[in-house]
Enzyme design. Structure first.
Site, mmCIF file in Angstrom:
data_model
loop_
_atom_site.group_PDB
_atom_site.id
_atom_site.type_symbol
_atom_site.label_atom_id
_atom_site.label_comp_id
_atom_site.label_asym_id
_atom_site.label_seq_id
_atom_site.Cartn_x
_atom_site.Cartn_y
_atom_site.Cartn_z
ATOM 1 C CE1 TYR A 1 29.419 -40.661 33.836
ATOM 2 C CE2 TYR A 1 29.696 -41.382 31.557
ATOM 3 C CZ TYR A 1 29.751 -41.647 32.912
ATOM 4 O OH TYR A 1 30.149 -42.891 33.347
ATOM 5 C CB CYS A 2 25.128 -39.534 27.526
ATOM 6 S SG CYS A 2 24.896 -38.017 26.602
ATOM 7 C CB THR A 3 28.148 -41.459 23.872
ATOM 8 O OG1 THR A 3 27.742 -42.653 24.539
ATOM 9 C CG2 THR A 3 29.327 -41.741 22.966
#
Ligand SMILES: [Zn+2]
Ligand SMILES: [Zn+2]
Length: 344
Positions: free
Chosen positions: A198-200
């Site tokens: 995941y990331c932003t």
């Protein structure tokens, strides 16, 4: 032939924006899709968006598009229709910015780049056609109920530091380029496990999932729309929230609080704190975490030497900065630069 760039000065453009009466909306979207003629696509895009009075920053590469746009409210329907008319953007998710003052951009810039996310990948046969499966908030929660599932944070160290998913693994590097091979190395014993990246906002973890598949990992997933979309879904659907702390964002707030937990510590005294500040000494500007007591004690400075510089008359401070590497004045993100200072 339409003009594909601006011939008016920045100052004039800013003034025009301030004089506008109509409210502007800011949206962002990205899509990985093979674009064979990025320059042709750019020119086409510029003409249409310019006619709709759209401002913003768009990157186009042969691997896809990454866009942030600001436009007058009344043009939203027309703009949406145009975006969805482009075959590979038919179902693209448009993220509408919250806390938006409509002044995010005052000019339209569309640049053709080598990649929409710089990745340092040199494998000639790597492409974004084979990527991990999307998971939404519901599926993310379900998959992570299994203790065998591995969750990997693909953001920068200072983003992870103030907030992350429960049990998420940090891949501590200064750049996304270094982070990809590092993630594959850290997880090399887990090639058959379920891995969720995941990331932003989703753009980095989507590429990371393709990279992991390329490195022979078998069960790779990525969180659709990133933390931002996850948090929205959790709120809307009343799901359990597994993200703790603050979601770091690149605007003046430097982070939006998701839960009350404080998962980070003050870099100066070690007390629980999760507010990022930039060092008050303009010649330093280091990004670090400071508690409110230390903020008073050090007047917003990151160390003793900056504190002393900060006490000098402004003119003298400016003189001291002359000739110093300008790179030090920009928003500093390097872990390497942070660590030695903390031990001073
Ligand atoms: Zn402190
Ligand atoms: Zn400093």
């Amino acid at each position: 032939m339409a003009v594909l760039h601006n011939r008016v000065s920045q100052k004039e453009l800013k003034q025009r924006l301030l004089q506008e009466k109509e409210k502007r909306i800011t949206i962002s979207f990205y899509q990985y899709h093979s674009i064979s003629e990025p320059f042709v696509f750019r020119d086409e895009l510029y003409k249409t968006l310019n006619a709709l009075n759209v401002f913003g920053r768009i990157y186009i590469a042969t691997e896809g598009i990454n866009a942030q746009l600001s436009f007058p409210q009344s043009k939203f329907e027309e703009l949406k229709k145009y975006i969805y008319s482009i075959d590979f953007l038919q179902h693209v998710r448009l993220n509408i910015a919250v806390d938006d003052d409509g002044r995010s951009f005052w000019v339209l810039k569309i640049k053709v780049r080598e990649k929409i996310v710089a990745d340092g990948i040199t494998y000639p046969d790597f492409n974004m056609n084979k990527k991990g499966s999307y998971v939404d908030a519901g599926l993310f929660n379900k998959l992570t109920d299994d203790p065998d599932t591995i969750v990997v944070d693909m953001r920068n160290h200072y983003e992870y530091e103030v907030g992350h998913f429960e049990h998420a693994i940090e891949v501590p590097s200064d750049t996304f380029r270094e982070q990809l091979p590092m993630a594959a190395e850290i997880l090399k014993e887990a090639k058959d496990k379920k891995i969720i990246m995941y990331c932003t906002g989703g753009i980095r973890c989507e590429k990371a999932s393709a990279y992991m598949l390329h490195c022979d990992f078998q069960n790779v997933f990525h969180l659709e729309g990133g933390i931002t979309h996850y948090v929205n879904q959790v709120k809307q659907k009343g799901l359990e929230n597994k993200f703790k702390g603050k979601n770091f964002v690149f605007d003046n707030r430097l982070g939006e609080r998701i839960t009350e937990e404080i998962v980070a510590k003050c870099h100066q005294c070690g007390k629980a704190a999760d507010s990022h500040v930039n060092c008050a000494n303009e010649g330093c500007h280091l990004l670090f975490i400071q508690c409110s007591a230390c903020e008073i004690k050090w007047e917003g400075c990151c160390c003793e030497s900056c504190y002393h510089t900060f006490q000098l008359p402004l003119e003298q401070q400016k003189k001291m900065r002359k000739g110093i590497d300008k790179g030090q004045n920009i928003f500093n993100k390097s872990r390497k630069r942070l660590r030695p200072r903390l031990n001073e």
